[in-house]
Design a protein around this motif. Sequence first.
Motif, PDB file in Angstrom:
ATOM      1  N   SER A 131       4.415   6.003  -1.132  1.00  0.00           N
ATOM      2  CA  SER A 131       4.244   6.459  -2.509  1.00  0.00           C
ATOM      3  C   SER A 131       5.457   7.300  -2.947  1.00  0.00           C
ATOM      4  O   SER A 131       6.090   7.972  -2.151  1.00  0.00           O
ATOM      5  CB  SER A 131       2.959   7.260  -2.669  1.00  0.00           C
ATOM      6  N   SER A 185      -0.739   0.766  -1.312  1.00  0.00           N
ATOM      7  CA  SER A 185       0.573   1.400  -1.460  1.00  0.00           C
ATOM      8  C   SER A 185       1.609   0.710  -0.566  1.00  0.00           C
ATOM      9  O   SER A 185       2.762   0.537  -0.967  1.00  0.00           O
ATOM     10  CB  SER A 185       0.506   2.899  -1.154  1.00  0.00           C
ATOM     11  N   HIS A 193      -0.275   2.779 -10.276  1.00  0.00           N
ATOM     12  CA  HIS A 193      -1.080   3.977 -10.050  1.00  0.00           C
ATOM     13  C   HIS A 193      -2.310   3.566  -9.259  1.00  0.00           C
ATOM     14  O   HIS A 193      -3.088   2.733  -9.696  1.00  0.00           O
ATOM     15  CB  HIS A 193      -1.492   4.599 -11.389  1.00  0.00           C
ATOM     16  N   VAL A 236      -0.020   7.637  -6.013  1.00  0.00           N
ATOM     17  CA  VAL A 236      -1.293   7.661  -5.295  1.00  0.00           C
ATOM     18  C   VAL A 236      -2.080   8.883  -5.735  1.00  0.00           C
ATOM     19  O   VAL A 236      -1.547   9.986  -5.811  1.00  0.00           O
ATOM     20  CB  VAL A 236      -1.045   7.702  -3.770  1.00  0.00           C
ATOM     21  N   LYS A 251       3.402  12.313  -4.956  1.00  0.00           N
ATOM     22  CA  LYS A 251       2.251  12.749  -4.192  1.00  0.00           C
ATOM     23  C   LYS A 251       1.513  13.830  -4.937  1.00  0.00           C
ATOM     24  O   LYS A 251       2.072  14.626  -5.602  1.00  0.00           O
ATOM     25  CB  LYS A 251       2.652  13.270  -2.806  1.00  0.00           C
ATOM     26  N   LYS A 311       4.917  -1.260  -2.002  1.00  0.00           N
ATOM     27  CA  LYS A 311       6.263  -0.920  -1.545  1.00  0.00           C
ATOM     28  C   LYS A 311       6.981  -2.153  -1.006  1.00  0.00           C
ATOM     29  O   LYS A 311       8.163  -2.354  -1.270  1.00  0.00           O
ATOM     30  CB  LYS A 311       6.184   0.166  -0.478  1.00  0.00           C
ATOM     31  N   VAL A 319       5.320   4.057  -7.208  1.00  0.00           N
ATOM     32  CA  VAL A 319       3.970   3.949  -6.658  1.00  0.00           C
ATOM     33  C   VAL A 319       3.364   5.340  -6.675  1.00  0.00           C
ATOM     34  O   VAL A 319       3.872   6.253  -6.019  1.00  0.00           O
ATOM     35  CB  VAL A 319       3.978   3.368  -5.225  1.00  0.00           C
TER      36      VAL A 319
END
Length: 71
Positions: free
Chosen positions: A68, A27, A14, A40, A71, A31, A38
């Motif tokens: 991410s 991020s 996070h 964000v 979202k 990845k 992930v």
Amino acid sequence: MYKFLKKSNYDGIHINSGTTEFVAQVSFVAKLAKQKNVIVHSHSFYEEKNILKKVLKFCLKLIIKFCSDYK
């Protein structure tokens, strides 16, 4: 950071930060390290006046969206 994330066994990452640049970097690295989730999150908003900075921020936001999972 890549080595740390690569050898970790987290269920998710996070990212909560105030700058678009930092969020994009972390991020992207997460990845690359093949982290499962992930996430964000940011509360800040700043409208750039300089056209080059606007273009850079737009490109960074594309990286964040690609890297991410939520979202």
